[in-house]
Design an enzyme around this catalytic site. Structure first.
Site, PDB file in Angstrom:
ATOM      1  N   SER A 248       0.846  -1.181   0.000  1.00  0.00           N
ATOM      2  CA  SER A 248       0.000   0.000   0.000  1.00  0.00           C
ATOM      3  C   SER A 248       0.880   1.228   0.000  1.00  0.00           C
ATOM      4  O   SER A 248       2.084   1.148   0.244  1.00  0.00           O
ATOM      5  CB  SER A 248      -0.913   0.013   1.228  1.00  0.00           C
ATOM      6  OG  SER A 248      -0.160   0.329   2.379  1.00  0.00           O
ATOM      7  N   LYS A 249       0.241   2.331  -0.293  1.00  0.00           N
ATOM      8  CA  LYS A 249       0.986   3.595  -0.280  1.00  0.00           C
ATOM      9  C   LYS A 249       1.542   3.830   1.109  1.00  0.00           C
ATOM     10  O   LYS A 249       2.639   4.326   1.282  1.00  0.00           O
ATOM     11  CB  LYS A 249       0.062   4.743  -0.679  1.00  0.00           C
ATOM     12  CG  LYS A 249      -0.517   4.588  -2.077  1.00  0.00           C
ATOM     13  CD  LYS A 249      -2.044   4.619  -2.090  1.00  0.00           C
ATOM     14  CE  LYS A 249      -2.588   4.073  -3.412  1.00  0.00           C
ATOM     15  NZ  LYS A 249      -4.035   3.968  -3.417  1.00  0.00           N
ATOM     16  N   GLN A 250       0.746   3.413   2.123  1.00  0.00           N
ATOM     17  CA  GLN A 250       1.157   3.641   3.513  1.00  0.00           C
ATOM     18  C   GLN A 250       2.411   2.844   3.875  1.00  0.00           C
ATOM     19  O   GLN A 250       3.236   3.292   4.643  1.00  0.00           O
ATOM     20  CB  GLN A 250       0.023   3.269   4.481  1.00  0.00           C
ATOM     21  CG  GLN A 250      -1.164   4.226   4.470  1.00  0.00           C
ATOM     22  CD  GLN A 250      -2.050   4.085   3.230  1.00  0.00           C
ATOM     23  OE1 GLN A 250      -2.120   3.022   2.626  1.00  0.00           O
ATOM     24  NE2 GLN A 250      -2.695   5.165   2.828  1.00  0.00           N
TER      25      GLN A 250
END
Ligand code: GLU
Ligand code: ZN
Length: 316
Positions: A248-250
Protein backbone atom coordinates in the site's frame (compact mmCIF):
# COMPACT_ATOMS: atom_id res chain seq x y z
CA UNK A 1 -34.79 -6.50 5.20
CA UNK A 2 -35.30 -9.18 2.57
CA UNK A 3 -34.28 -12.56 3.90
CA UNK A 4 -34.23 -14.39 0.61
CA UNK A 5 -31.86 -13.55 -2.14
CA UNK A 6 -33.06 -15.39 -5.20
CA UNK A 7 -30.63 -15.77 -8.07
CA UNK A 8 -33.14 -13.96 -10.28
CA UNK A 9 -32.50 -10.82 -8.22
CA UNK A 10 -28.86 -10.74 -9.11
CA UNK A 11 -27.83 -7.77 -11.18
CA UNK A 12 -25.59 -9.98 -13.32
CA UNK A 13 -28.53 -11.96 -14.65
CA UNK A 14 -30.27 -8.95 -16.08
CA UNK A 15 -27.80 -6.67 -17.76
CA UNK A 16 -24.64 -6.48 -19.74
CA UNK A 17 -21.64 -7.17 -17.53
CA UNK A 18 -20.19 -4.07 -15.95
CA UNK A 19 -17.10 -3.98 -13.79
CA UNK A 20 -15.30 -1.16 -12.09
CA UNK A 21 -12.03 -0.12 -10.52
CA UNK A 22 -12.51 2.20 -7.57
CA UNK A 23 -9.18 3.49 -6.29
CA UNK A 24 -8.86 5.89 -3.39
CA UNK A 25 -6.56 8.67 -4.62
CA UNK A 26 -4.14 8.48 -1.70
CA UNK A 27 -1.13 8.02 -3.98
CA UNK A 28 0.00 6.61 -7.35
CA UNK A 29 -0.83 3.08 -8.51
CA UNK A 30 1.48 0.32 -7.28
CA UNK A 31 1.69 -3.37 -8.17
CA UNK A 32 -1.06 -4.31 -5.70
CA UNK A 33 -3.56 -1.83 -7.11
CA UNK A 34 -2.60 -2.82 -10.67
CA UNK A 35 -3.57 -6.42 -9.83
CA UNK A 36 -7.02 -5.25 -8.68
CA UNK A 37 -7.44 -2.99 -11.72
CA UNK A 38 -6.34 -5.72 -14.14
CA UNK A 39 -8.50 -8.43 -12.56
CA UNK A 40 -11.64 -6.30 -12.66
CA UNK A 41 -10.86 -5.12 -16.20
CA UNK A 42 -10.30 -8.64 -17.53
CA UNK A 43 -13.39 -10.10 -15.89
CA UNK A 44 -15.55 -7.37 -17.42
CA UNK A 45 -13.93 -7.51 -20.87
CA UNK A 46 -13.90 -11.30 -21.00
CA UNK A 47 -17.67 -11.09 -20.54
CA UNK A 48 -17.88 -8.57 -23.36
CA UNK A 49 -18.85 -5.94 -20.82
CA UNK A 50 -17.92 -2.44 -19.78
CA UNK A 51 -15.32 -1.33 -17.28
CA UNK A 52 -15.68 1.88 -15.30
CA UNK A 53 -13.31 3.89 -13.15
CA UNK A 54 -14.53 5.62 -10.03
CA UNK A 55 -12.30 7.81 -7.89
CA UNK A 56 -13.12 7.22 -4.23
CA UNK A 57 -12.27 10.64 -2.89
CA UNK A 58 -15.17 10.80 -0.45
CA UNK A 59 -12.72 11.40 2.40
CA UNK A 60 -11.16 14.58 1.03
CA UNK A 61 -8.43 15.04 3.70
CA UNK A 62 -7.02 11.62 2.83
CA UNK A 63 -6.58 12.35 -0.86
CA UNK A 64 -3.15 13.22 -2.21
CA UNK A 65 -2.80 16.10 -4.67
CA UNK A 66 -2.11 14.82 -8.17
CA UNK A 67 -2.93 11.20 -7.28
CA UNK A 68 -6.04 11.01 -9.47
CA UNK A 69 -4.16 12.27 -12.51
CA UNK A 70 -1.30 9.87 -11.83
CA UNK A 71 -3.67 6.89 -11.43
CA UNK A 72 -5.58 7.62 -14.64
CA UNK A 73 -2.39 8.13 -16.59
CA UNK A 74 -0.94 4.85 -15.30
CA UNK A 75 -4.12 2.97 -16.25
CA UNK A 76 -3.83 4.33 -19.78
CA UNK A 77 -0.16 3.45 -20.03
CA UNK A 78 -0.94 -0.05 -18.89
CA UNK A 79 -3.61 -0.43 -21.57
CA UNK A 80 -6.54 -0.41 -19.14
CA UNK A 81 -8.91 1.88 -21.03
CA UNK A 82 -12.17 2.58 -19.29
CA UNK A 83 -15.67 3.31 -20.56
CA UNK A 84 -17.62 6.47 -19.92
CA UNK A 85 -16.74 9.39 -17.70
CA UNK A 86 -14.65 8.91 -14.55
CA UNK A 87 -16.96 9.29 -11.56
CA UNK A 88 -15.70 11.11 -8.47
CA UNK A 89 -17.28 10.47 -5.12
CA UNK A 90 -16.56 14.02 -4.01
CA UNK A 91 -19.29 15.10 -6.50
CA UNK A 92 -21.91 12.68 -5.23
CA UNK A 93 -22.69 13.69 -1.65
CA UNK A 94 -26.33 14.45 -2.53
CA UNK A 95 -26.87 10.82 -3.57
CA UNK A 96 -25.35 9.50 -0.36
CA UNK A 97 -27.54 11.89 1.62
CA UNK A 98 -30.67 10.66 -0.17
CA UNK A 99 -29.85 7.05 0.61
CA UNK A 100 -29.08 7.93 4.21
CA UNK A 101 -32.38 9.76 4.57
CA UNK A 102 -34.35 6.80 3.26
CA UNK A 103 -32.69 4.59 5.90
CA UNK A 104 -33.36 7.23 8.55
CA UNK A 105 -37.02 7.39 7.55
CA UNK A 106 -37.28 3.63 7.75
CA UNK A 107 -35.82 3.70 11.27
CA UNK A 108 -32.59 1.85 10.49
CA UNK A 109 -30.24 4.70 11.37
CA UNK A 110 -29.54 6.36 14.71
CA UNK A 111 -27.19 9.04 16.02
CA UNK A 112 -24.17 8.00 18.08
CA UNK A 113 -22.07 10.33 20.20
CA UNK A 114 -19.75 7.73 21.72
CA UNK A 115 -16.27 9.09 22.32
CA UNK A 116 -13.11 7.72 20.76
CA UNK A 117 -12.11 6.67 24.24
CA UNK A 118 -15.24 4.59 24.76
CA UNK A 119 -14.81 2.99 21.31
CA UNK A 120 -11.17 2.21 22.07
CA UNK A 121 -12.30 -0.01 24.92
CA UNK A 122 -14.52 -2.17 22.65
CA UNK A 123 -13.34 -5.55 21.35
CA UNK A 124 -11.93 -5.36 17.82
CA UNK A 125 -13.12 -7.01 14.63
CA UNK A 126 -11.03 -8.62 11.88
CA UNK A 127 -10.25 -5.24 10.37
CA UNK A 128 -8.99 -3.90 13.71
CA UNK A 129 -11.93 -1.52 14.13
CA UNK A 130 -13.99 -1.58 17.33
CA UNK A 131 -17.06 -3.82 17.29
CA UNK A 132 -19.73 -1.32 18.23
CA UNK A 133 -21.83 -2.68 21.10
CA UNK A 134 -24.93 -0.63 20.26
CA UNK A 135 -24.53 1.76 23.18
CA UNK A 136 -26.52 4.61 21.56
CA UNK A 137 -29.31 2.47 20.12
CA UNK A 138 -31.69 3.69 22.80
CA UNK A 139 -30.60 7.34 22.39
CA UNK A 140 -27.23 9.06 22.16
CA UNK A 141 -25.28 9.88 25.33
CA UNK A 142 -24.00 12.55 25.75
CA UNK A 143 -26.30 14.83 23.76
CA UNK A 144 -24.05 17.84 23.39
CA UNK A 145 -21.77 16.47 20.69
CA UNK A 146 -22.16 16.16 16.91
CA UNK A 147 -23.31 12.62 16.24
CA UNK A 148 -22.08 10.01 13.81
CA UNK A 149 -24.92 8.11 12.15
CA UNK A 150 -24.95 4.34 12.49
CA UNK A 151 -27.07 1.67 10.86
CA UNK A 152 -28.62 -1.02 13.03
CA UNK A 153 -27.53 -4.53 12.10
CA UNK A 154 -28.77 -7.97 13.12
CA UNK A 155 -27.13 -11.17 14.21
CA UNK A 156 -28.60 -13.22 11.36
CA UNK A 157 -25.83 -14.91 9.37
CA UNK A 158 -25.30 -13.16 6.06
CA UNK A 159 -23.97 -15.51 3.40
CA UNK A 160 -22.68 -14.86 -0.09
CA UNK A 161 -20.87 -16.77 -2.77
CA UNK A 162 -17.55 -15.24 -3.78
CA UNK A 163 -16.25 -16.34 -7.18
CA UNK A 164 -12.71 -16.73 -5.81
CA UNK A 165 -13.05 -17.23 -2.07
CA UNK A 166 -16.07 -19.53 -2.11
CA UNK A 167 -18.94 -19.24 0.33
CA UNK A 168 -18.43 -16.50 2.91
CA UNK A 169 -20.50 -15.85 5.94
CA UNK A 170 -20.67 -13.21 8.63
CA UNK A 171 -22.94 -12.24 11.49
CA UNK A 172 -22.77 -8.47 11.35
CA UNK A 173 -23.80 -7.83 14.92
CA UNK A 174 -20.98 -9.83 16.44
CA UNK A 175 -18.36 -9.20 13.75
CA UNK A 176 -18.73 -5.42 13.30
CA UNK A 177 -21.74 -4.11 15.16
CA UNK A 178 -23.91 -1.20 14.03
CA UNK A 179 -21.61 0.58 11.61
CA UNK A 180 -21.12 4.22 10.70
CA UNK A 181 -22.76 5.62 7.54
CA UNK A 182 -21.84 9.25 8.16
CA UNK A 183 -19.09 10.37 10.46
CA UNK A 184 -19.57 13.15 13.00
CA UNK A 185 -17.53 15.46 10.72
CA UNK A 186 -20.11 14.92 7.96
CA UNK A 187 -17.99 12.61 5.80
CA UNK A 188 -19.98 9.72 4.32
CA UNK A 189 -18.59 6.29 5.04
CA UNK A 190 -16.99 4.20 2.31
CA UNK A 191 -19.57 1.42 2.93
CA UNK A 192 -22.49 3.68 2.05
CA UNK A 193 -20.80 5.50 -0.84
CA UNK A 194 -19.67 2.30 -2.53
CA UNK A 195 -23.14 0.73 -2.35
CA UNK A 196 -24.88 3.82 -3.71
CA UNK A 197 -22.32 4.19 -6.50
CA UNK A 198 -22.14 0.55 -7.57
CA UNK A 199 -25.92 0.59 -7.92
CA UNK A 200 -26.07 3.97 -9.67
CA UNK A 201 -23.43 2.84 -12.14
CA UNK A 202 -25.15 -0.49 -12.78
CA UNK A 203 -22.11 -2.50 -11.69
CA UNK A 204 -22.78 -6.24 -12.03
CA UNK A 205 -19.33 -7.67 -11.18
CA UNK A 206 -17.26 -6.35 -8.31
CA UNK A 207 -13.70 -7.68 -8.56
CA UNK A 208 -11.29 -6.27 -5.97
CA UNK A 209 -8.69 -7.20 -3.37
CA UNK A 210 -9.49 -9.66 -0.61
CA UNK A 211 -8.69 -6.95 1.94
CA UNK A 212 -12.25 -5.78 1.16
CA UNK A 213 -13.86 -9.19 1.64
CA UNK A 214 -14.73 -8.29 5.19
CA UNK A 215 -16.63 -5.19 3.99
CA UNK A 216 -18.80 -7.16 1.60
CA UNK A 217 -21.41 -8.36 4.12
CA UNK A 218 -21.91 -4.74 5.22
CA UNK A 219 -22.39 -3.73 1.61
CA UNK A 220 -24.83 -6.53 0.85
CA UNK A 221 -26.73 -5.63 4.02
CA UNK A 222 -27.06 -2.01 2.87
CA UNK A 223 -28.09 -3.12 -0.63
CA UNK A 224 -30.93 -5.13 0.89
CA UNK A 225 -32.06 -2.28 3.14
CA UNK A 226 -32.00 0.12 0.19
CA UNK A 227 -33.73 -2.31 -2.18
CA UNK A 228 -30.75 -2.47 -4.52
CA UNK A 229 -29.57 -5.55 -6.36
CA UNK A 230 -26.42 -7.32 -5.28
CA UNK A 231 -23.60 -7.65 -7.82
CA UNK A 232 -21.45 -10.76 -8.15
CA UNK A 233 -18.30 -10.58 -6.05
CA UNK A 234 -14.79 -11.88 -6.64
CA UNK A 235 -12.06 -11.04 -4.13
CA UNK A 236 -8.56 -11.43 -5.49
CA UNK A 237 -5.55 -12.43 -3.41
CA UNK A 238 -3.75 -9.45 -2.00
CA UNK A 239 -0.15 -8.66 -2.91
CA UNK A 240 2.03 -8.54 0.20
CA UNK A 241 5.56 -7.29 0.81
CA UNK A 242 8.46 -9.21 2.34
CA UNK A 243 7.06 -8.60 5.82
CA UNK A 244 3.69 -10.01 4.82
CA UNK A 245 1.97 -6.63 4.89
CA UNK A 246 -0.44 -5.65 2.13
CA UNK A 247 1.31 -3.49 -0.48
CA UNK A 248 0.00 0.00 0.00
CA UNK A 249 0.99 3.59 -0.28
CA UNK A 250 1.16 3.64 3.51
CA UNK A 251 3.72 0.83 3.64
CA UNK A 252 5.78 2.59 0.97
CA UNK A 253 4.94 0.50 -2.10
CA UNK A 254 6.77 1.79 -5.17
CA UNK A 255 4.67 3.48 -7.86
CA UNK A 256 4.41 1.57 -11.15
CA UNK A 257 7.19 2.30 -13.59
CA UNK A 258 5.82 3.07 -17.03
CA UNK A 259 9.01 1.85 -18.69
CA UNK A 260 8.32 -1.71 -17.58
CA UNK A 261 4.62 -1.92 -18.37
CA UNK A 262 4.95 -5.20 -20.34
CA UNK A 263 6.86 -7.26 -17.75
CA UNK A 264 4.80 -5.73 -14.94
CA UNK A 265 1.54 -6.70 -16.65
CA UNK A 266 2.70 -10.26 -17.25
CA UNK A 267 3.87 -10.49 -13.62
CA UNK A 268 0.41 -9.31 -12.52
CA UNK A 269 -1.18 -11.95 -14.77
CA UNK A 270 1.00 -14.66 -13.24
CA UNK A 271 0.14 -13.39 -9.77
CA UNK A 272 -3.50 -13.91 -10.74
CA UNK A 273 -2.80 -17.53 -11.71
CA UNK A 274 -2.89 -16.90 -15.48
CA UNK A 275 -0.29 -18.49 -17.77
CA UNK A 276 1.07 -15.90 -20.19
CA UNK A 277 3.77 -17.31 -22.51
CA UNK A 278 7.21 -15.95 -21.45
CA UNK A 279 7.76 -14.05 -24.71
CA UNK A 280 4.56 -12.02 -24.11
CA UNK A 281 6.41 -9.78 -21.63
CA UNK A 282 8.34 -8.21 -24.53
CA UNK A 283 5.25 -7.44 -26.60
CA UNK A 284 3.53 -4.04 -26.73
CA UNK A 285 1.03 -3.36 -23.95
CA UNK A 286 -1.96 -3.61 -26.32
CA UNK A 287 -0.90 -7.10 -27.39
CA UNK A 288 -0.51 -8.22 -23.77
CA UNK A 289 -3.95 -6.94 -22.89
CA UNK A 290 -5.47 -8.58 -25.97
CA UNK A 291 -3.90 -11.92 -24.98
CA UNK A 292 -5.12 -11.48 -21.41
CA UNK A 293 -8.71 -10.71 -22.43
CA UNK A 294 -8.76 -13.75 -24.72
CA UNK A 295 -7.31 -16.10 -22.09
CA UNK A 296 -8.60 -14.70 -18.78
CA UNK A 297 -9.90 -17.40 -16.49
CA UNK A 298 -11.12 -16.37 -13.06
CA UNK A 299 -11.08 -20.02 -12.01
CA UNK A 300 -7.25 -19.97 -12.12
CA UNK A 301 -7.02 -17.24 -9.49
CA UNK A 302 -5.93 -18.72 -6.18
CA UNK A 303 -8.16 -18.39 -3.13
CA UNK A 304 -7.25 -18.21 0.51
CA UNK A 305 -9.50 -21.16 1.23
CA UNK A 306 -12.13 -22.13 -1.23
CA UNK A 307 -13.97 -24.36 1.19
CA UNK A 308 -15.75 -21.42 2.74
CA UNK A 309 -14.70 -18.55 4.88
CA UNK A 310 -16.16 -17.30 8.10
CA UNK A 311 -15.73 -13.57 8.40
CA UNK A 312 -16.75 -13.58 12.02
CA UNK A 313 -14.07 -12.72 14.53
CA UNK A 314 -12.08 -15.76 15.68
CA UNK A 315 -13.17 -15.29 19.30
CA UNK A 316 -16.82 -16.06 18.46
N1 GLU B 1 -11.55 2.63 -2.71
C1 GLU B 1 -11.26 1.32 -2.16
C2 GLU B 1 -9.78 1.12 -2.02
O1 GLU B 1 -9.01 1.74 -2.71
C3 GLU B 1 -11.77 0.20 -3.02
C4 GLU B 1 -13.23 0.14 -3.04
C5 GLU B 1 -13.81 -1.04 -3.76
O2 GLU B 1 -13.21 -1.59 -4.69
O3 GLU B 1 -14.91 -1.41 -3.39
O4 GLU B 1 -9.34 0.32 -1.22
ZN1 ZN C 1 -22.68 5.63 20.52
Amino acid sequence: MATTHAAADRASDRRVARGRFAPSPTGPLHFGSLVAALGSFLEARRRGGEWLVRIEDVDAPRTAPGATTAILRALERYGLHWDGPVVRQSQRAVHYQTALESLLDAGWVYPCTCSRQMLASCPRGRDGAPIYPGTCRAGPRPLDRLPALRVRVTDAPLTFQDAVQGECRQRLERAVGDFVLRRADGVFAYQLAVVVDDAAQGVTHVVRGADLLDSTPRQIYLQRLLGLSTPDYAHLPVVVDARGDKLSKQTGARPLDERWAGPTLTAALRFLGQRPPPELAGEPVAAIIAWAVAHWDLALVGARGRSGLSLDTPTN
